[in-house]
Design an enzyme around this catalytic site. Structure first.
Site, PDB file in Angstrom:
ATOM      1  N   HIS A   1     -11.630   2.098   2.887  1.00 40.46           N
ATOM      2  CA  HIS A   1     -11.121   2.736   1.679  1.00 40.46           C
ATOM      3  C   HIS A   1     -12.128   2.846   0.543  1.00 40.46           C
ATOM      4  O   HIS A   1     -11.752   2.829  -0.621  1.00 40.46           O
ATOM      5  CB  HIS A   1      -9.878   1.985   1.193  1.00 40.46           C
ATOM      6  CG  HIS A   1      -8.721   2.113   2.125  1.00 40.46           C
ATOM      7  ND1 HIS A   1      -7.459   1.686   1.808  1.00 40.46           N
ATOM      8  CD2 HIS A   1      -8.632   2.635   3.366  1.00 40.46           C
ATOM      9  CE1 HIS A   1      -6.638   1.924   2.825  1.00 40.46           C
ATOM     10  NE2 HIS A   1      -7.335   2.500   3.779  1.00 40.46           N
TER      11      HIS A   1
ATOM     12  N   ASP B   1      -6.823  -3.611  10.794  1.00 43.54           N
ATOM     13  CA  ASP B   1      -6.041  -2.408  10.468  1.00 43.54           C
ATOM     14  C   ASP B   1      -6.763  -1.175  10.988  1.00 43.54           C
ATOM     15  O   ASP B   1      -7.631  -0.631  10.307  1.00 43.54           O
ATOM     16  CB  ASP B   1      -5.837  -2.318   8.941  1.00 43.54           C
ATOM     17  CG  ASP B   1      -5.056  -1.067   8.554  1.00 43.54           C
ATOM     18  OD1 ASP B   1      -4.421  -0.464   9.437  1.00 43.54           O
ATOM     19  OD2 ASP B   1      -5.087  -0.698   7.360  1.00 43.54           O
TER      20      ASP B   1
ATOM     21  N   ASP C   1      -9.613  -2.909   2.029  1.00 43.90           N
ATOM     22  CA  ASP C   1      -9.686  -2.307   3.364  1.00 43.90           C
ATOM     23  C   ASP C   1     -11.036  -1.610   3.413  1.00 43.90           C
ATOM     24  O   ASP C   1     -11.330  -0.737   2.584  1.00 43.90           O
ATOM     25  CB  ASP C   1      -8.526  -1.317   3.517  1.00 43.90           C
ATOM     26  CG  ASP C   1      -8.517  -0.603   4.864  1.00 43.90           C
ATOM     27  OD1 ASP C   1      -9.584  -0.127   5.291  1.00 43.90           O
ATOM     28  OD2 ASP C   1      -7.441  -0.500   5.475  1.00 43.90           O
TER      29      ASP C   1
ATOM     30  N   HIS D   1      -8.431  -5.963   5.037  1.00 40.14           N
ATOM     31  CA  HIS D   1      -8.078  -5.159   6.208  1.00 40.14           C
ATOM     32  C   HIS D   1      -9.398  -4.773   6.841  1.00 40.14           C
ATOM     33  O   HIS D   1     -10.167  -4.013   6.247  1.00 40.14           O
ATOM     34  CB  HIS D   1      -7.328  -3.883   5.803  1.00 40.14           C
ATOM     35  CG  HIS D   1      -5.853  -4.071   5.720  1.00 40.14           C
ATOM     36  ND1 HIS D   1      -4.991  -3.044   5.391  1.00 40.14           N
ATOM     37  CD2 HIS D   1      -5.073  -5.172   5.951  1.00 40.14           C
ATOM     38  CE1 HIS D   1      -3.754  -3.506   5.413  1.00 40.14           C
ATOM     39  NE2 HIS D   1      -3.781  -4.781   5.741  1.00 40.14           N
TER      40      HIS D   1
ATOM     41  N   TRP E   1       0.862  -1.183   0.000  1.00 42.38           N
ATOM     42  CA  TRP E   1       0.000   0.000   0.000  1.00 42.38           C
ATOM     43  C   TRP E   1       0.896   1.230   0.000  1.00 42.38           C
ATOM     44  O   TRP E   1       1.861   1.296   0.763  1.00 42.38           O
ATOM     45  CB  TRP E   1      -0.913   0.050   1.240  1.00 42.38           C
ATOM     46  CG  TRP E   1      -1.623   1.376   1.305  1.00 42.38           C
ATOM     47  CD1 TRP E   1      -2.697   1.762   0.560  1.00 42.38           C
ATOM     48  CD2 TRP E   1      -1.277   2.506   2.121  1.00 42.38           C
ATOM     49  NE1 TRP E   1      -3.033   3.059   0.862  1.00 42.38           N
ATOM     50  CE2 TRP E   1      -2.182   3.537   1.809  1.00 42.38           C
ATOM     51  CE3 TRP E   1      -0.282   2.748   3.072  1.00 42.38           C
ATOM     52  CZ2 TRP E   1      -2.127   4.797   2.420  1.00 42.38           C
ATOM     53  CZ3 TRP E   1      -0.223   3.995   3.680  1.00 42.38           C
ATOM     54  CH2 TRP E   1      -1.143   5.005   3.353  1.00 42.38           C
TER      55      TRP E   1
ATOM     56  N   ASP F   1     -11.942   7.297   6.108  1.00 44.56           N
ATOM     57  CA  ASP F   1     -11.012   6.245   6.529  1.00 44.56           C
ATOM     58  C   ASP F   1     -10.363   6.612   7.861  1.00 44.56           C
ATOM     59  O   ASP F   1      -9.169   6.851   7.954  1.00 44.56           O
ATOM     60  CB  ASP F   1      -9.947   6.074   5.443  1.00 44.56           C
ATOM     61  CG  ASP F   1      -8.931   5.010   5.781  1.00 44.56           C
ATOM     62  OD1 ASP F   1      -9.330   3.982   6.341  1.00 44.56           O
ATOM     63  OD2 ASP F   1      -7.741   5.208   5.484  1.00 44.56           O
TER      64      ASP F   1
ATOM     65  N   GLU G   1      -3.287  -3.068  -2.200  1.00 42.88           N
ATOM     66  CA  GLU G   1      -4.404  -2.437  -1.485  1.00 42.88           C
ATOM     67  C   GLU G   1      -4.715  -1.075  -2.099  1.00 42.88           C
ATOM     68  O   GLU G   1      -3.822  -0.267  -2.325  1.00 42.88           O
ATOM     69  CB  GLU G   1      -4.015  -2.253   0.001  1.00 42.88           C
ATOM     70  CG  GLU G   1      -5.094  -1.552   0.831  1.00 42.88           C
ATOM     71  CD  GLU G   1      -4.654  -1.309   2.286  1.00 42.88           C
ATOM     72  OE1 GLU G   1      -3.444  -1.450   2.594  1.00 42.88           O
ATOM     73  OE2 GLU G   1      -5.520  -0.958   3.106  1.00 42.88           O
TER      74      GLU G   1
ATOM     75  N   LYS H   1      -7.139   2.644  -2.294  1.00 43.10           N
ATOM     76  CA  LYS H   1      -7.682   3.647  -1.368  1.00 43.10           C
ATOM     77  C   LYS H   1      -8.395   4.728  -2.176  1.00 43.10           C
ATOM     78  O   LYS H   1      -8.087   4.926  -3.347  1.00 43.10           O
ATOM     79  CB  LYS H   1      -6.525   4.236  -0.559  1.00 43.10           C
ATOM     80  CG  LYS H   1      -6.968   5.050   0.643  1.00 43.10           C
ATOM     81  CD  LYS H   1      -5.841   5.162   1.660  1.00 43.10           C
ATOM     82  CE  LYS H   1      -6.203   6.137   2.755  1.00 43.10           C
ATOM     83  NZ  LYS H   1      -5.228   6.148   3.840  1.00 43.10           N
TER      84      LYS H   1
ATOM     85  N   ASP I   1     -10.134   4.841  10.615  1.00 45.36           N
ATOM     86  CA  ASP I   1      -9.476   3.742  11.331  1.00 45.36           C
ATOM     87  C   ASP I   1      -9.845   3.655  12.797  1.00 45.36           C
ATOM     88  O   ASP I   1      -8.977   3.523  13.662  1.00 45.36           O
ATOM     89  CB  ASP I   1      -7.955   3.819  11.131  1.00 45.36           C
ATOM     90  CG  ASP I   1      -7.562   3.386   9.726  1.00 45.36           C
ATOM     91  OD1 ASP I   1      -7.827   2.237   9.375  1.00 45.36           O
ATOM     92  OD2 ASP I   1      -7.016   4.213   8.969  1.00 45.36           O
TER      93      ASP I   1
HETATM   94  C1  RNT Z   1      -3.697   3.070   5.052  1.00 45.42           C
HETATM   95  C2  RNT Z   1      -3.821   1.623   4.746  1.00 45.42           C
HETATM   96  C3  RNT Z   1      -2.680   0.757   5.209  1.00 45.42           C
HETATM   97  C4  RNT Z   1      -2.160   1.148   6.568  1.00 45.42           C
HETATM   98  C5  RNT Z   1      -1.202   0.145   7.189  1.00 45.42           C
HETATM   99  C6  RNT Z   1      -0.462   0.742   8.330  1.00 45.42           C
HETATM  100  O1  RNT Z   1      -4.826   3.771   4.771  1.00 45.42           O
HETATM  101  O2  RNT Z   1      -5.010   1.129   5.255  1.00 45.42           O
HETATM  102  O3  RNT Z   1      -3.044  -0.556   5.141  1.00 45.42           O
HETATM  103  O4  RNT Z   1      -3.196   1.386   7.481  1.00 45.42           O
HETATM  104  O5  RNT Z   1      -0.379  -0.362   6.237  1.00 45.42           O
HETATM  105 ZN    ZN Z   2      -5.334  -0.964   5.267  1.00 47.27          ZN
END
Ligand code: RNT
Ligand code: ZN
Length: 419
Positions: A261, A326, A258, A285, A182, A293, A223, A225, A295
């Site tokens: 994303h 994640d 993810d 993720h 990523w 996003d 990955e 986003k 998290d």
């Molecule tokens: C970031 C991505 C990625 C990170 C990690 C730390 O938006 O989700 O996967 O969170 O690699």
């Molecule tokens: Zn991620």
């Protein structure tokens, strides 16, 4: 109480003992980066994170050294039931006198992860890995898609080094290592060239994957986003880009989704079965986006449950869906953030395993939507907590209601001393 609950599930054709046994077989990767706010140990800890990634909050007790992070992880793992892997980032390399001290990311070697291998071996854990293409002086701000050949070369070398490290982790720990690519490459404002960076990104990934590896052992992922903080206008590794890349390179790479994303009304639970029509394996993720996003810690909420259901229904039990967490919250006790997210993912998987999926699919195929809705609603109020307690006990971890006090004790005894 368990036996009574078991009978209630049996009325719906669900065997709770079997569900518990199956859940123990599904590996879930716990991300090391919740413990130190994604800082790692290879760059100046006073510098802010860059590359479209950010933590917020300043709750005391962040792990500042590999030793602190390992001890926090160790404590956390004791409260997490099931089969665990540790998910590492290249920035968590451990440098010491024995291995020659600090090197930059393009020069990383397996020996810099020996301490992590020892950590995992001692606890019977597998490990996943991630090259770290962010929070580093060589982000210009782009990495693998940079127009500057020197920058791009540096990051390609980093990617190749990470393939070698992933191979080392897989061999030492005797299980496949998922290696996720990523980058936060993108632009804050409207770019003049959207194609060039994507062409360079593709060439860079091609070069990284030209490093030899056994696809049964090392599983590179890509990955995507939508956008990141500070890179709001353009993301090089967009959904179309990474999915197309993975589709063209099925023999050596897998797509990673993810769930933070995508646009807020898009659901990864629905994307899982769409992709599995075309890809033999996919990776996830699991996170929680709040409006973006962000998290946040994974909860036992509707979308997490729905993701888990699709994992179970679509063959998650045979390993084709790689599950990793994640998220990173620096505003609450980090150990409890880790623990809750992991336990909630486990709860969601258990909930999915306690769903009579075949019977429900039959109702759907018979167009019996009335009964389908009625049963799906009734399942929500079955005594799930009793089964969860039984699962925790059988895994030797505390039940709900018992773990938080242990975290508080650790906070008092260990974390408070870190201020
Ligand atoms: C970031 C991505 C990625 C990170 C990690 C730390 O938006 O989700 O996967 O969170 O690699
Ligand atoms: Zn991620």
């Amino acid at each position: 109480m368990y036996n009574e609950a078991k009978e209630k599930y049996a009325k719906y054709g669900v065997n709770t003992d079997e569900a518990i046994a199956k859940l123990k077989e599904i590996p879930v990767a716990l991300h090391c980066w919740q413990g130190d706010d994604v800082r790692g140990f290879d760059t100046d800890p006073t510098k802010p994170l860059t590359g479209g990634i950010q933590t917020t909050g300043n709750y005391p007790g962040r792990a500042r050294t590999p030793q602190e992070l390992m001890s926090d992880l160790d404590f956390t793992l004791k409260m997490c039931p099931g089969t665990k892997k540790i998910n590492l980032h290249a920035s968590y390399a451990v440098f010491d006198e024995e291995n020659g001290g600090w090197v930059d990311r393009d020069k990383l070697e397996p020996k810099h992860f020996k301490k992590w291998v020892d950590f995992c071996k001692k606890r019977g854990l597998g490990a996943d890995f991630n090259p770290t293409f962010f929070s580093h002086p060589k982000c210009d701000p782009l990495t693998l898609s940079s127009p500057n050949e020197e920058t791009r070369k540096f990051w390609i070398e980093h990617g190749k080094a990470c393939i070698r490290i992933s191979n080392y982790l897989a061999e030492e720990l005797g299980q496949p290592c998922i290696m996720n690519i990523w980058t936060g490459d993108g632009y804050k404002d409207i770019p003049a060239d959207r194609l060039g960076p994507r062409q360079r990104y593709k060439e860079s990934i091609d070069e990284i994957l030209s490093e030899p590896y056994d696809f049964d052992k090392v599983k590179p992922c890509v990955e995507s986003k939508v956008f990141g903080i500070g890179v709001e206008s353009y993301t090089v590794g967009s959904a179309e880009f990474t999915l197309s890349y993975a589709a063209e390179n099925k023999d050596r790479c897998i797509p990673l989704l993810d769930n933070g994303h995508y646009h807020p009304t898009e659901l990864v639970s629905d994307k899982i079965p769409a992709l599995l029509v075309f890809f033999p394996e996919i990776a996830l993720h699991v996170t929680r986006g709040v409006r973006w996003d962000s998290d946040h810690v994974v909860l036992f909420d509707d979308e997490t449950k729905e993701i888990a259901k699709e994992i179970i229904r679509c063959g998650g039990l045979d390993g084709k869906i790689k599950i990793a967490l994640d998220y990173f919250d620096a505003s609450i006790n980090r150990i409890s953030a880790w623990t809750m997210g992991f336990r909630n993912m486990q709860k969601a998987l258990l909930f999915a395993l306690l769903t009579p999926n075949e019977a429900l699919a039959k109702l759907q195929n018979e167009s019996n939507f009335t009964e389908l809705m009625a049963v799906q609603e009734e399942l929500k109020t079955l005594p799930f907590g009793e089964i969860w307690d039984e699962y925790c006990v059988s895994c030797g971890v505390p039940k709900d209601g018992d773990w938080l006090n242990e975290v508080k004790r650790y906070e008092n005894d260990v974390l408070k001393g870190r201020i």
